[in-house]
Design a protein around this motif. Structure first.
Motif, PDB file in Angstrom:
ATOM      1  N   ALA A  19       0.828  -1.211   0.000  1.00  9.32           N
ATOM      2  CA  ALA A  19       0.000   0.000   0.000  1.00  9.32           C
ATOM      3  C   ALA A  19       0.861   1.259   0.000  1.00  9.32           C
ATOM      4  O   ALA A  19       0.561   2.236  -0.703  1.00  9.32           O
ATOM      5  N   VAL A  20       1.937   1.245   0.766  1.00  5.47           N
ATOM      6  CA  VAL A  20       2.814   2.418   0.838  1.00  5.47           C
ATOM      7  C   VAL A  20       3.543   2.637  -0.484  1.00  5.47           C
ATOM      8  O   VAL A  20       3.671   3.779  -0.957  1.00  5.47           O
ATOM      9  N   LEU A  21       3.999   1.557  -1.094  1.00  6.23           N
ATOM     10  CA  LEU A  21       4.811   1.682  -2.310  1.00  6.23           C
ATOM     11  C   LEU A  21       3.982   1.920  -3.567  1.00  6.23           C
ATOM     12  O   LEU A  21       4.506   2.444  -4.558  1.00  6.23           O
ATOM     13  N   SER A  22       2.713   1.552  -3.544  1.00  3.09           N
ATOM     14  CA  SER A  22       1.922   1.591  -4.776  1.00  3.09           C
ATOM     15  C   SER A  22       0.918   2.736  -4.832  1.00  3.09           C
ATOM     16  O   SER A  22       0.206   2.871  -5.827  1.00  3.09           O
ATOM     17  N   ASN A  23       0.855   3.569  -3.788  1.00  2.00           N
ATOM     18  CA  ASN A  23      -0.146   4.634  -3.748  1.00  2.00           C
ATOM     19  C   ASN A  23       0.499   6.009  -3.763  1.00  2.00           C
ATOM     20  O   ASN A  23       1.537   6.235  -3.127  1.00  2.00           O
ATOM     21  N   ALA A  24      -0.139   6.918  -4.475  1.00  2.42           N
ATOM     22  CA  ALA A  24       0.254   8.322  -4.426  1.00  2.42           C
ATOM     23  C   ALA A  24      -0.445   8.986  -3.249  1.00  2.42           C
ATOM     24  O   ALA A  24      -1.487   8.508  -2.790  1.00  2.42           O
ATOM     25  N   PRO A  25       0.101  10.074  -2.720  1.00  2.36           N
ATOM     26  CA  PRO A  25      -0.564  10.749  -1.598  1.00  2.36           C
ATOM     27  C   PRO A  25      -1.940  11.261  -1.994  1.00  2.36           C
ATOM     28  O   PRO A  25      -2.164  11.676  -3.136  1.00  2.36           O
ATOM     29  N   GLY A  26      -2.868  11.223  -1.050  1.00  2.00           N
ATOM     30  CA  GLY A  26      -4.224  11.681  -1.309  1.00  2.00           C
ATOM     31  C   GLY A  26      -4.327  13.193  -1.372  1.00  2.00           C
ATOM     32  O   GLY A  26      -3.355  13.920  -1.121  1.00  2.00           O
ATOM     33  N   LEU A  27      -5.526  13.672  -1.688  1.00  2.00           N
ATOM     34  CA  LEU A  27      -5.751  15.110  -1.830  1.00  2.00           C
ATOM     35  C   LEU A  27      -5.419  15.859  -0.545  1.00  2.00           C
ATOM     36  O   LEU A  27      -4.693  16.859  -0.564  1.00  2.00           O
ATOM     37  N   ASP A  28      -5.931  15.371   0.584  1.00  2.00           N
ATOM     38  CA  ASP A  28      -5.683  16.065   1.850  1.00  2.00           C
ATOM     39  C   ASP A  28      -4.197  16.075   2.195  1.00  2.00           C
ATOM     40  O   ASP A  28      -3.673  17.073   2.701  1.00  2.00           O
ATOM     41  N   THR A  29      -3.517  14.964   1.937  1.00  2.00           N
ATOM     42  CA  THR A  29      -2.080  14.908   2.210  1.00  2.00           C
ATOM     43  C   THR A  29      -1.324  15.886   1.323  1.00  2.00           C
ATOM     44  O   THR A  29      -0.409  16.585   1.782  1.00  2.00           O
ATOM     45  N   THR A  30      -1.694  15.951   0.055  1.00  2.00           N
ATOM     46  CA  THR A  30      -1.053  16.892  -0.869  1.00  2.00           C
ATOM     47  C   THR A  30      -1.253  18.332  -0.405  1.00  2.00           C
ATOM     48  O   THR A  30      -0.322  19.152  -0.447  1.00  2.00           O
ATOM     49  N   LEU A  31      -2.469  18.632   0.052  1.00  2.00           N
ATOM     50  CA  LEU A  31      -2.738  19.978   0.562  1.00  2.00           C
ATOM     51  C   LEU A  31      -1.864  20.290   1.773  1.00  2.00           C
ATOM     52  O   LEU A  31      -1.251  21.360   1.861  1.00  2.00           O
ATOM     53  N   LEU A  32      -1.797  19.349   2.704  1.00  2.00           N
ATOM     54  CA  LEU A  32      -1.044  19.590   3.932  1.00  2.00           C
ATOM     55  C   LEU A  32       0.451  19.741   3.669  1.00  2.00           C
ATOM     56  O   LEU A  32       1.139  20.504   4.352  1.00  2.00           O
ATOM     57  N   LEU A  33       0.957  19.016   2.689  1.00  2.00           N
ATOM     58  CA  LEU A  33       2.382  19.110   2.373  1.00  2.00           C
ATOM     59  C   LEU A  33       2.718  20.380   1.597  1.00  2.00           C
ATOM     60  O   LEU A  33       3.897  20.689   1.409  1.00  2.00           O
ATOM     61  N   SER A  34       1.689  21.106   1.160  1.00  2.00           N
ATOM     62  CA  SER A  34       1.917  22.295   0.336  1.00  2.00           C
ATOM     63  C   SER A  34       1.718  23.605   1.091  1.00  2.00           C
ATOM     64  O   SER A  34       1.917  24.674   0.513  1.00  2.00           O
ATOM     65  N   VAL A  35       1.314  23.536   2.344  1.00  2.00           N
ATOM     66  CA  VAL A  35       1.002  24.768   3.064  1.00  2.00           C
ATOM     67  C   VAL A  35       2.276  25.536   3.406  1.00  2.00           C
ATOM     68  O   VAL A  35       3.365  24.966   3.518  1.00  2.00           O
TER      69      VAL A  35
END
Length: 348
Positions: A19-35
């Protein structure tokens, strides 16, 4: 039996890695990493009808970023926090039988529940906060029932010094975990003080025996607590509920949200339905079980109201039909996994 449990534990570990290796970060994670340092995403709101658009004039402070990536390592840091939380959670779940019997073995069966849970695999793959949130939820709900504290709390009447100290420690740990959980979800951590106020009387003066409670009576109290939790959340207008409670969508979503939180993500997702037979549920007669069951009912109601509010707000933002909202945004029910350790304690 133990050998099969170890096998499923290994399968769970493999699935987590996949699951960790095959998934891209979700929308909420992408938002949080961009603040930025003020907790603001540069493009504003990303929840619009047009999936490729954003609204730079609409932005909400995202304070959860520091919790998901405390070391400021980006996506690697988020993965690290998630995996560490999941490992501690699995270890703690495997130790639950020892709370009743100190001579019991560590249970790979119980540990594998969190590793095999579809919602947990989804969350760990997308970089969501459920592993950490579930761990904090377990500490919040089960700290007063830990044998090291519980035996001292129940040691005598009137309470001696050791019992009073145990009450203080239990309430402090539980409240701190609740505050951290609220902060993780972007809510005011000071609301956790309400939990402290509610905990002190039953811990200090309550009758913790559940031997006289029938299965039907326990179910009745649980359903009543769920309804009370939804009602209180609607009255208080916590978080997204304040935006949604005036909409008919929110009211119509409530029963489906309860099914999502309680049915899909706890009983089905964790496989706990298999323990609901007449010969199972050995822990539900334990001391403190009824109190914990009622608290879990309140939280199921609160979380269901929150999930229904998310469906309402996001469904309108993305212009989804009523039925599409529950299908497309069904993963919001994963917030109910914060109750997973307590549910296992009650049922298994």
């Amino acid at each position: 039996m133990e050998q099969r449990g170890r096998l499923w534990l290994v399968v769970g570990i493999v699935l987590v890695i996949v699951a960790v290796l095959s998934n891209a970060p979700g929308l909420d994670t992408t938002l949080l990493l961009s603040v930025d340092e003020d907790g603001q995403a540069p493009w504003g709101s990303a929840r619009t009808v047009d999936p490729l658009a954003s609204d730079p004039n609409s932005s909400t402070e995202l304070t959860q970023a520091a919790w998901l990536d405390p070391l400021d390592l980006g996506l690697f840091g988020v993965r690290l926090v998630g995996l560490a939380s999941l490992a501690v959670l699995a270890w703690a779940m495997g130790n639950l039988p020892r709370w009743r019997n100190p001579d019991a073995s560590w249970s790979p069966w119980l540990a594998s529940i969190v590793l095999l849970h579809p919602g947990m695999l989804f969350a760990i793959g997308r970089g969501y906060s459920e592993p950490l949130g579930t761990l904090l939820g377990g500490v919040m709900l089960l700290a007063p029932l830990h044998p090291a504290l519980f035996r001292r709390i129940q040691s005598g009447t009137p309470r001696d010094g050791a019992a009073v100290l145990a009450v203080i420690v239990a309430v402090s740990i539980s409240t701190a975990a609740a505050a951290a959980l609220l902060a993780l979800k972007g809510l005011n951590p000071w609301w956790a003080m309400g939990l402290a106020v509610l905990l002190v009387p039953p811990i200090s003066f309550g009758d913790w025996s559940a031997s006289h409670v029938t299965r039907r009576g326990a179910a009745g109290w649980f359903v009543l607590a769920v309804m009370l939790g939804m009602g209180l959340t609607g009255l208080l207008g916590v978080g997204s509920v304040s935006e949604a409670r005036g909409e008919w969508w929110w009211w119509s979503f409530l029963p489906f949200a309860v099914f999502d939180v309680l049915g899909l993500y706890l009983l089905v997702g964790a496989g706990l339905w298999a323990f609901l037979g007449k010969d199972a549920m050995g822990f539900n007669r334990g001391e403190g079980a009824m109190e914990l069951l009622v608290v879990c009912g309140l939280l199921v109601g609160l979380l269901s109201a929150y999930v229904a509010a998310l469906w309402t707000v996001e469904g309108q933002a993305w212009d989804l039909a009523w039925w599409e909202t529950m299908v497309v945004l069904g993963n919001n029910g994963r917030h109910g996994m914060v109750l997973l350790p307590a549910a296992v304690w009650l049922i298994v």
